[in-house]
Motif scaffolding. Structure first.
Motif, PDB file in Angstrom:
ATOM      1  N   LEU A 179       0.822  -1.214   0.000  1.00 13.02           N
ATOM      2  CA  LEU A 179       0.000   0.000   0.000  1.00 13.02           C
ATOM      3  C   LEU A 179       0.856   1.263   0.000  1.00 13.02           C
ATOM      4  O   LEU A 179       0.436   2.300  -0.520  1.00 13.02           O
ATOM      5  N   ARG A 180       2.080   1.152   0.560  1.00 13.19           N
ATOM      6  CA  ARG A 180       2.964   2.335   0.626  1.00 13.19           C
ATOM      7  C   ARG A 180       3.295   2.887  -0.753  1.00 13.19           C
ATOM      8  O   ARG A 180       3.604   4.062  -0.891  1.00 13.19           O
ATOM      9  N   SER A 181       3.240   2.035  -1.797  1.00 16.62           N
ATOM     10  CA  SER A 181       3.591   2.554  -3.136  1.00 16.62           C
ATOM     11  C   SER A 181       2.483   3.442  -3.705  1.00 16.62           C
ATOM     12  O   SER A 181       2.703   4.137  -4.691  1.00 16.62           O
ATOM     13  N   THR A 182       1.277   3.423  -3.104  1.00 17.79           N
ATOM     14  CA  THR A 182       0.189   4.242  -3.668  1.00 17.79           C
ATOM     15  C   THR A 182      -0.594   5.058  -2.642  1.00 17.79           C
ATOM     16  O   THR A 182      -1.336   5.956  -3.016  1.00 17.79           O
ATOM     17  N   MET A 183      -0.464   4.721  -1.358  1.00 18.54           N
ATOM     18  CA  MET A 183      -1.299   5.419  -0.353  1.00 18.54           C
ATOM     19  C   MET A 183      -0.434   6.121   0.690  1.00 18.54           C
ATOM     20  O   MET A 183       0.568   5.572   1.127  1.00 18.54           O
ATOM     21  N   PRO A 184      -0.872   7.334   1.142  1.00 27.37           N
ATOM     22  CA  PRO A 184      -0.121   7.987   2.220  1.00 27.37           C
ATOM     23  C   PRO A 184      -0.287   7.221   3.538  1.00 27.37           C
ATOM     24  O   PRO A 184      -1.289   6.526   3.738  1.00 27.37           O
ATOM     25  N   GLU A 185       0.703   7.380   4.406  1.00 24.01           N
ATOM     26  CA  GLU A 185       0.746   6.613   5.669  1.00 24.01           C
ATOM     27  C   GLU A 185      -0.539   6.757   6.492  1.00 24.01           C
ATOM     28  O   GLU A 185      -1.059   5.765   7.019  1.00 24.01           O
TER      29      GLU A 185
ATOM     30  N   GLY B 235     -12.788  -9.487  -6.396  1.00 27.14           N
ATOM     31  CA  GLY B 235     -12.485  -8.069  -6.617  1.00 27.14           C
ATOM     32  C   GLY B 235     -12.002  -7.801  -8.034  1.00 27.14           C
ATOM     33  O   GLY B 235     -11.075  -8.461  -8.510  1.00 27.14           O
ATOM     34  N   HIS B 236     -12.640  -6.829  -8.675  1.00 28.90           N
ATOM     35  CA  HIS B 236     -12.202  -6.472 -10.035  1.00 28.90           C
ATOM     36  C   HIS B 236     -10.870  -5.720  -9.969  1.00 28.90           C
ATOM     37  O   HIS B 236     -10.546  -5.074  -8.965  1.00 28.90           O
ATOM     38  N   ASN B 237     -10.130  -5.796 -11.073  1.00 32.21           N
ATOM     39  CA  ASN B 237      -8.814  -5.142 -11.162  1.00 32.21           C
ATOM     40  C   ASN B 237      -8.869  -3.626 -10.920  1.00 32.21           C
ATOM     41  O   ASN B 237      -7.831  -3.014 -10.683  1.00 32.21           O
ATOM     42  N   TYR B 238     -10.041  -3.000 -11.050  1.00 33.83           N
ATOM     43  CA  TYR B 238     -10.141  -1.544 -10.853  1.00 33.83           C
ATOM     44  C   TYR B 238     -10.375  -1.136  -9.399  1.00 33.83           C
ATOM     45  O   TYR B 238     -10.530   0.059  -9.115  1.00 33.83           O
ATOM     46  N   MET B 239     -10.445  -2.093  -8.492  1.00 29.93           N
ATOM     47  CA  MET B 239     -10.659  -1.712  -7.089  1.00 29.93           C
ATOM     48  C   MET B 239      -9.469  -0.897  -6.578  1.00 29.93           C
ATOM     49  O   MET B 239      -8.349  -1.049  -7.065  1.00 29.93           O
ATOM     50  N   THR B 240      -9.727  -0.063  -5.579  1.00 30.70           N
ATOM     51  CA  THR B 240      -8.619   0.709  -4.989  1.00 30.70           C
ATOM     52  C   THR B 240      -7.647  -0.267  -4.301  1.00 30.70           C
ATOM     53  O   THR B 240      -8.061  -1.370  -3.904  1.00 30.70           O
ATOM     54  N   PRO B 241      -6.365   0.108  -4.149  1.00 34.63           N
ATOM     55  CA  PRO B 241      -5.376  -0.842  -3.617  1.00 34.63           C
ATOM     56  C   PRO B 241      -5.733  -1.441  -2.256  1.00 34.63           C
ATOM     57  O   PRO B 241      -5.430  -2.605  -1.992  1.00 34.63           O
ATOM     58  N   ASP B 242      -6.381  -0.657  -1.367  1.00 40.08           N
ATOM     59  CA  ASP B 242      -6.731  -1.217  -0.044  1.00 40.08           C
ATOM     60  C   ASP B 242      -7.740  -2.346  -0.188  1.00 40.08           C
ATOM     61  O   ASP B 242      -7.661  -3.365   0.497  1.00 40.08           O
TER      62      ASP B 242
ATOM     63  N   THR C 295      -6.627   3.416 -19.158  1.00 42.33           N
ATOM     64  CA  THR C 295      -7.740   2.697 -18.542  1.00 42.33           C
ATOM     65  C   THR C 295      -8.036   3.333 -17.198  1.00 42.33           C
ATOM     66  O   THR C 295      -7.478   4.388 -16.865  1.00 42.33           O
ATOM     67  N   GLU C 296      -8.891   2.679 -16.405  1.00 46.48           N
ATOM     68  CA  GLU C 296      -9.295   3.251 -15.116  1.00 46.48           C
ATOM     69  C   GLU C 296      -8.095   3.323 -14.164  1.00 46.48           C
ATOM     70  O   GLU C 296      -7.224   2.441 -14.166  1.00 46.48           O
ATOM     71  N   CYS C 297      -8.073   4.376 -13.302  1.00 46.43           N
ATOM     72  CA  CYS C 297      -6.898   4.645 -12.454  1.00 46.43           C
ATOM     73  C   CYS C 297      -6.490   3.486 -11.539  1.00 46.43           C
ATOM     74  O   CYS C 297      -5.301   3.304 -11.258  1.00 46.43           O
ATOM     75  N   GLY C 298      -7.463   2.710 -11.061  1.00 44.84           N
ATOM     76  CA  GLY C 298      -7.162   1.637 -10.113  1.00 44.84           C
ATOM     77  C   GLY C 298      -6.167   0.635 -10.673  1.00 44.84           C
ATOM     78  O   GLY C 298      -5.371   0.040  -9.941  1.00 44.84           O
ATOM     79  N   MET C 299      -6.204   0.472 -11.984  1.00 42.86           N
ATOM     80  CA  MET C 299      -5.357  -0.534 -12.633  1.00 42.86           C
ATOM     81  C   MET C 299      -3.870  -0.248 -12.388  1.00 42.86           C
ATOM     82  O   MET C 299      -3.134  -1.102 -11.911  1.00 42.86           O
ATOM     83  N   ALA C 300      -3.444   0.982 -12.707  1.00 43.26           N
ATOM     84  CA  ALA C 300      -2.026   1.333 -12.514  1.00 43.26           C
ATOM     85  C   ALA C 300      -1.693   1.350 -11.030  1.00 43.26           C
ATOM     86  O   ALA C 300      -0.603   0.919 -10.628  1.00 43.26           O
ATOM     87  N   ASP C 301      -2.618   1.812 -10.191  1.00 39.12           N
ATOM     88  CA  ASP C 301      -2.353   1.844  -8.743  1.00 39.12           C
ATOM     89  C   ASP C 301      -2.041   0.443  -8.232  1.00 39.12           C
ATOM     90  O   ASP C 301      -1.127   0.249  -7.434  1.00 39.12           O
ATOM     91  N   ASN C 302      -2.812  -0.548  -8.689  1.00 36.81           N
ATOM     92  CA  ASN C 302      -2.594  -1.911  -8.206  1.00 36.81           C
ATOM     93  C   ASN C 302      -1.336  -2.543  -8.788  1.00 36.81           C
ATOM     94  O   ASN C 302      -0.670  -3.342  -8.139  1.00 36.81           O
ATOM     95  N   LEU C 303      -1.000  -2.172 -10.025  1.00 36.19           N
ATOM     96  CA  LEU C 303       0.193  -2.762 -10.656  1.00 36.19           C
ATOM     97  C   LEU C 303       1.490  -2.153 -10.123  1.00 36.19           C
ATOM     98  O   LEU C 303       2.535  -2.793 -10.139  1.00 36.19           O
ATOM     99  N   ARG C 304       1.387  -0.892  -9.663  1.00 38.12           N
ATOM    100  CA  ARG C 304       2.574  -0.197  -9.138  1.00 38.12           C
ATOM    101  C   ARG C 304       3.276  -1.025  -8.056  1.00 38.12           C
ATOM    102  O   ARG C 304       4.503  -1.106  -8.017  1.00 38.12           O
ATOM    103  N   SER C 305       2.479  -1.650  -7.183  1.00 37.12           N
ATOM    104  CA  SER C 305       3.115  -2.408  -6.088  1.00 37.12           C
ATOM    105  C   SER C 305       3.705  -3.723  -6.600  1.00 37.12           C
ATOM    106  O   SER C 305       4.631  -4.269  -6.024  1.00 37.12           O
TER     107      SER C 305
ATOM    108  N   SER D 163       1.277   8.916 -14.465  1.00 37.78           N
ATOM    109  CA  SER D 163       0.001   9.137 -13.763  1.00 37.78           C
ATOM    110  C   SER D 163      -0.968  10.017 -14.539  1.00 37.78           C
ATOM    111  O   SER D 163      -1.169  11.174 -14.191  1.00 37.78           O
ATOM    112  N   THR D 164      -1.488   9.512 -15.623  1.00 44.40           N
ATOM    113  CA  THR D 164      -2.607  10.223 -16.256  1.00 44.40           C
ATOM    114  C   THR D 164      -3.681   9.177 -16.465  1.00 44.40           C
ATOM    115  O   THR D 164      -3.507   8.234 -17.217  1.00 44.40           O
TER     116      THR D 164
END
Ligand code: 13P
Ligand code: SF4
Length: 335
Positions: free
Chosen positions: A24-30, A56-63, A268-278, A287-288
């Motif tokens: 979660l640290r790669s996408t969410m503040p502490e 859970g679909h791939n577009y879910m938020t990282p948490d 694609t939808e933002c959740g995708m890159a957020d989840n792949l980042r980790s 980040s667009t």
């Protein structure tokens, strides 16, 4: 809060929570991670208490994606998984048509969604009467529906498809003409790959993917070397033609795993890159992106309440379910 339940909350020092915090640290503040962890622990406990499985679909938020999902994937993988779940409850973290597909395929389970208003602009663009009218207009032409539609629309259909198998499904049909609903851009993108004539539904567009244009790609190509541009096939045809790869959300992850490039632009939808980042920490995800307001209705508090109060049930009337199931099954047995 049930204190007895809280007594058995998993220890925050377990490797699961340590690994989760790292991801979660790669996408969410502490401070957001600190707020999320107690809810995640409570959800884990409720899942156990209620014998529930979370898809859970791939577009879910990282948490939600990393923290509470038992199984994640694109709509095809989630449909396949839903069919074989034997827990008492399937809690679907995604949009309503996806939860409906789970209810179509596994009627013996209680299917829940934490927010029944989590819709989809594609699903909302068409109803069952629209399909019947098209069938009157184009008799004897098979109807293929992209799964992003209601159960009532699926019930009027010969076969369903997802973004992972749309071309294969269309090619499998003996007819040289096919009605393809409801995504007009996906229809055009497949038209560019097949000799069959595709009759499409002009009103169907994804409110997220229709926002991308070729300027987005050109700007990134001018700014970054060693770049791969990956677009979901719900994007307009000019975008797909200019991208390096187009595929379903799960196909995007597999492509990134196999093709190394430092910089990645995901259209694609933002959740995708957020989840792949980790997962791909050595890559740079530009980040667009655009957000799907429907997918973002699903969050940890709603998920906790859904399990706590056993809400909101997704039910498909039996006569519609049986007809829709034929179309979904036909897809699942083909690919
Ligand atoms: P996938 O089947 O590729 O996961 O796509 C579902 C969706 O809603 C894309 O916007
Ligand atoms: Fe529907 Fe588009 Fe949202 Fe996917 S991203 S659920 S197609 S509105």
């Amino acid at each position: 809060m049930n204190l007895d339940r809280m007594k058995t909350v998993p220890n925050p020092e377990t490797s699961f929570f340590r690994n989760l915090t790292e991801k979660l640290r790669s996408t969410m503040p502490e401070h957001e991670i600190d707020e999320a962890l107690p809810l995640i622990k409570e959800i884990h406990l409720l899942k156990k208490e209620k014998n529930a499985l979370i898809l859970g679909h791939n577009y879910m938020t990282p948490d939600v994606y990393h923290g509470v999902s038992d199984f994640t994937g694109d709509s095809l993988a989630l449909a396949r998984k839903a069919a074989s779940v034997d827990s008492d409850i399937i809690l679907f973290n995604g949009v309503h048509f996806m939860a409906e597909t789970a209810a179509i395929l596994n009627p013996d389970r209680l299917v829940l969604i934490s927010d029944p208003k989590a819709g989809c602009s594609l699903a909302e663009s068409i109803n069952a009467e629209d399909v019947r009218e098209l069938k009157r207009q184009f008799p004897d032409i098979p109807v293929v529906t992209y799964v992003n539609c209601s159960a009532a629309v699926k019930a009027e259909t010969d076969i369903c498809c997802t973004s992972a198998n749309a071309l294969q499904v269309i090619e499998s049909l003996p007819s040289s003409k096919v009605i393809f609903l409801p995504d007009v851009y996906l229809a055009q993108n497949i038209q560019n790959q097949t000799d069959k004539e595709i009759i499409s539904w002009e009103k169907g567009k994804c409110m997220v993917h229709e926002q991308y244009n070729v300027d987005d790609l050109n700007a990134a190509r001018n700014q970054f070397d060693d770049l791969l541009i990956i677009a979901h096939p719900e994007c307009p045809p000019q975008v797909i033609e200019s991208a390096d790869f187009s595929g379903s959300t799960s196909e995007m992850s597999s492509y990134i795993a196999k093709n190394h490039a430092k910089n990645l632009l995901l259209l694609t939808e933002c959740g995708m890159a957020d989840n792949l980042r980790s997962e791909f920490q050595d890559r740079h995800f530009i980040s667009t992106c655009h957000t799907c307001p429907h997918m973002k209705r699903i969050h940890l508090k709603g998920i906790r309440d859904s399990l706590l109060y056993t809400q909101y049930e997704v039910k498909v009337p039996e006569e519609i379910r049986i007809k829709a199931r034929k179309a979904v099954d036909r897809m699942l047995t083909l690919v």
